[in-house]
Structure formats: structure tokens, C-alpha cells
Write a protein that holds these residues in place. Structure first.
Motif, short mmCIF file in Angstrom:
data_model
loop_
_atom_site.label_atom_id
_atom_site.label_comp_id
_atom_site.label_asym_id
_atom_site.label_seq_id
_atom_site.Cartn_x
_atom_site.Cartn_y
_atom_site.Cartn_z
N MET A 129 0.96 -1.33 -0.20
CA MET A 129 -0.06 0.07 0.16
C MET A 129 0.84 1.24 -0.11
SD MET A 129 -2.76 -1.33 2.90
CE MET A 129 -3.50 0.08 3.21
N THR A 130 0.57 2.26 -0.66
CA THR A 130 1.38 3.59 -0.82
C THR A 130 1.33 4.20 0.31
OG1 THR A 130 -0.48 4.73 -1.91
CG2 THR A 130 1.11 3.46 -3.37
N GLY A 131 0.33 4.51 0.93
CA GLY A 131 0.20 5.24 2.10
C GLY A 131 -0.02 6.78 1.87
N HIS A 132 -0.17 6.92 0.49
CA HIS A 132 -0.39 8.33 0.09
C HIS A 132 -1.83 8.60 -0.04
CE1 HIS A 132 3.82 8.59 -1.03
NE2 HIS A 132 3.48 7.46 -1.80
N GLU A 133 -2.82 8.02 0.03
CA GLU A 133 -4.23 8.30 0.00
C GLU A 133 -4.66 8.75 1.44
OE1 GLU A 133 -3.00 5.02 -0.52
OE2 GLU A 133 -2.97 5.13 -2.88
N PRO A 134 -5.66 9.75 1.41
CA PRO A 134 -5.95 10.32 2.82
C PRO A 134 -6.44 9.10 3.85
CG PRO A 134 -7.09 11.30 1.11
CD PRO A 134 -6.49 10.32 0.48
N GLY A 135 -5.96 9.05 5.02
CA GLY A 135 -6.11 7.79 5.91
C GLY A 135 -5.66 6.35 5.67
N ALA A 136 -4.94 6.39 4.41
CA ALA A 136 -4.42 5.12 3.89
C ALA A 136 -3.14 4.55 5.22
CB ALA A 136 -3.57 5.20 2.59
N VAL A 137 -3.31 3.26 5.33
CA VAL A 137 -2.49 2.49 6.31
C VAL A 137 -1.31 2.13 5.42
CG1 VAL A 137 -2.31 0.66 7.78
CG2 VAL A 137 -4.34 1.93 7.51
N THR A 138 0.10 2.29 5.92
CA THR A 138 1.21 1.88 5.46
C THR A 138 1.51 0.58 6.03
OG1 THR A 138 1.75 4.03 5.08
CG2 THR A 138 3.71 2.25 4.89
N VAL A 139 1.69 -0.60 5.11
CA VAL A 139 2.21 -1.72 5.50
C VAL A 139 3.51 -2.12 5.04
CG1 VAL A 139 1.87 -4.34 5.56
CG2 VAL A 139 -0.20 -2.87 5.55
N ASP A 140 4.53 -1.82 5.86
CA ASP A 140 6.05 -1.97 5.43
C ASP A 140 6.37 -3.64 4.77
OD1 ASP A 140 6.79 -3.90 7.20
OD2 ASP A 140 7.38 -2.32 8.90
N ALA A 141 7.44 -3.44 4.03
CA ALA A 141 7.87 -4.77 3.29
C ALA A 141 7.80 -6.10 4.28
CB ALA A 141 9.08 -4.60 2.41
N ALA A 142 8.41 -5.78 5.27
CA ALA A 142 8.57 -7.01 6.44
C ALA A 142 7.18 -7.45 6.81
CB ALA A 142 9.46 -6.80 7.46
N ALA A 143 6.30 -6.71 7.13
CA ALA A 143 4.74 -6.86 7.42
C ALA A 143 4.16 -7.48 6.38
CB ALA A 143 4.26 -5.82 8.02
N VAL A 173 -4.86 -11.58 -1.91
CA VAL A 173 -4.77 -10.27 -1.10
C VAL A 173 -3.53 -9.60 -1.12
CG1 VAL A 173 -5.35 -9.38 1.00
CG2 VAL A 173 -6.12 -11.72 0.48
N ASP A 174 -3.50 -8.69 -2.16
CA ASP A 174 -2.37 -7.77 -2.43
C ASP A 174 -2.36 -6.45 -2.01
OD1 ASP A 174 -4.36 -6.45 -4.11
OD2 ASP A 174 -3.42 -7.09 -5.98
N ASP A 175 -1.66 -5.54 -2.05
CA ASP A 175 -1.86 -4.26 -1.68
C ASP A 175 -3.00 -3.55 -1.74
OD1 ASP A 175 0.77 -4.38 -0.31
OD2 ASP A 175 1.81 -3.31 -2.05
N ALA A 176 -3.43 -3.81 -3.18
CA ALA A 176 -4.86 -3.21 -3.45
C ALA A 176 -6.12 -3.74 -2.67
CB ALA A 176 -5.24 -3.14 -4.79
N ARG A 177 -5.87 -4.94 -2.30
CA ARG A 177 -7.10 -5.66 -1.40
C ARG A 177 -6.94 -5.04 -0.12
NH1 ARG A 177 -10.53 -6.14 -4.41
NH2 ARG A 177 -11.70 -6.62 -2.38
N LEU A 178 -5.80 -5.14 0.33
CA LEU A 178 -5.44 -4.59 1.80
C LEU A 178 -5.99 -3.19 1.76
CD1 LEU A 178 -1.98 -5.89 2.85
CD2 LEU A 178 -4.20 -6.74 3.79
N GLY A 179 -5.55 -2.26 0.86
CA GLY A 179 -6.40 -1.08 0.93
C GLY A 179 -7.63 -0.84 1.02
#
Length: 180
Positions: free
Chosen positions: A1-15, A40-46
């Protein structure tokens, strides 16, 4: 997840790697179905975390590195010590998996459909007693804070006992089976 969207959660590579291992462990590819790790990729998590932002904190806590790399051990620890974090992790996983269009098509689920409900009609499955065993079993849920199964005493053992007691009859004053 990019974390650039308002309220987006950032999931780092290790997590993200940890989540992928857990996803593969809990929902592996089988019988023509893809694994959760594939879906369940970054888009699905987002998607899931934007729909349920309340899950972000417990979800990320369940992925913290100090819980180790072994999915079985991590899940056991979470289940024993942090059931609410485990519940959040599982809900994000299945939410991401079963809201995916490809998965819904593979299981034959078209999505929610509008159906006509005739509340005055008693469905055949009630008359046949098909849910009586479920009602007799009693409540089945776990308190997220403790992880303990609910226990309820003195509950009705059939649908009829629960909903058609002498104090609470269906509209019209009887259930249609007593000849009145």
C-alpha cells in the motif's frame, strides 16, 4: 500500500511478507481456488482497511516482527494472548479474499441480490425443524477481549420455543397449528 491516500495505512515490506506467509498458511491454493497470498495484494488490503479503518491498528500489531516468522507459532500466540489482534488479522484476510471478483466468480457468488421477503409467511425450513439443532446448540461466539466461548443457560431449544412462546405469538394470536 502506498500510504499516499488520505487515511491510508502503510504496511512495510517485512509486515507484507509476514502477512503473505500467514495468508498462504490459512488459505492455501486448493481445488482450483487461488491462495489468499495470491489474491490479497496491496490493493485488496487497501480496500479492506479503507472500509474498516478500525482494523488497521490490531492488524498491524498482529504482524509485528517480535512474534517471529513461523505462521503457526504466531497464530497460536495471538490466539492465546491477543485474540482481538488475531480476529482483526483474520477478518482483513478473509475480507480481502472473498471480496475479490475472481474468488467470487470461482465460488459462484454473484454478490448481494435483492429478494422479496414475505415476513408473514413461515418458511418451510422452520416447519421442518431444520434449524432446531443450531438453536439447541446455543450461542456460539467468542469474547474478543478474553477469547472465551459464550455460555448461556436456560435458552430455548427450538425455534418455536424461542419465538412462539405463549407470551409472544405470531400476528393473529396463534401459529396456525392449533386449529383456532
Amino acid at each position: 500500500m502506498t500510504g499516499h491516500e488520505p487515511g491510508a495505512v502503510t504496511v512495510d515490506a517485512a509486515a507484507r511478507r509476514t502477512f503473505g506467509a500467514i495468508a498462504e498458511h490459512l488459505i492455501p491454493a486448493a481445488h482450483g481456488m487461488p491462495s489468499a497470498a495470491d489474491i490479497v495484494d496491496d490493493a485488496r488490503l487497501g480496500f479492506v482497511l479503507s472500509a474498516r479503518p478500525d482494523l488497521a491498528g490490531p492488524f498491524l500489531a498482529a504482524l509485528r516482527p517480535e512474534l517471529g516468522d513461523d505462521p503457526d507459532a504466531r497464530l497460536a500466540t495471538l490466539g492465546r494472548d491477543e485474540p482481538s489482534n488475531l480476529a482483526a488479522l483474520q477478518l482483513v484476510l478473509v475480507g480481502g479474499y472473498y471480496t475479490d471478483k475472481r474468488v467470487r466468480e470461482l465460488i459462484g457468488y454473484p454478490g448481494q441480490l435483492a429478494i422479496e421477503v414475505r415476513s408473514w409467511e413461515i418458511p418451510p425450513y422452520l416447519e421442518e425443524g431444520l434449524i432446531d439443532a443450531v438453536v439447541a446448540r446455543g450461542q456460539v461466539w467468542r469474547d474478543p477481549a478474553t477469547g472465551n466461548r459464550a455460555i448461556s443457560e436456560g435458552t430455548p431449544k427450538t425455534y418455536a420455543e424461542r419465538y412462539w412462546s405463549t407470551e409472544r405469538r405470531p400476528e393473529g394470536g396463534h401459529d396456525g397449528r392449533d386449529g383456532s
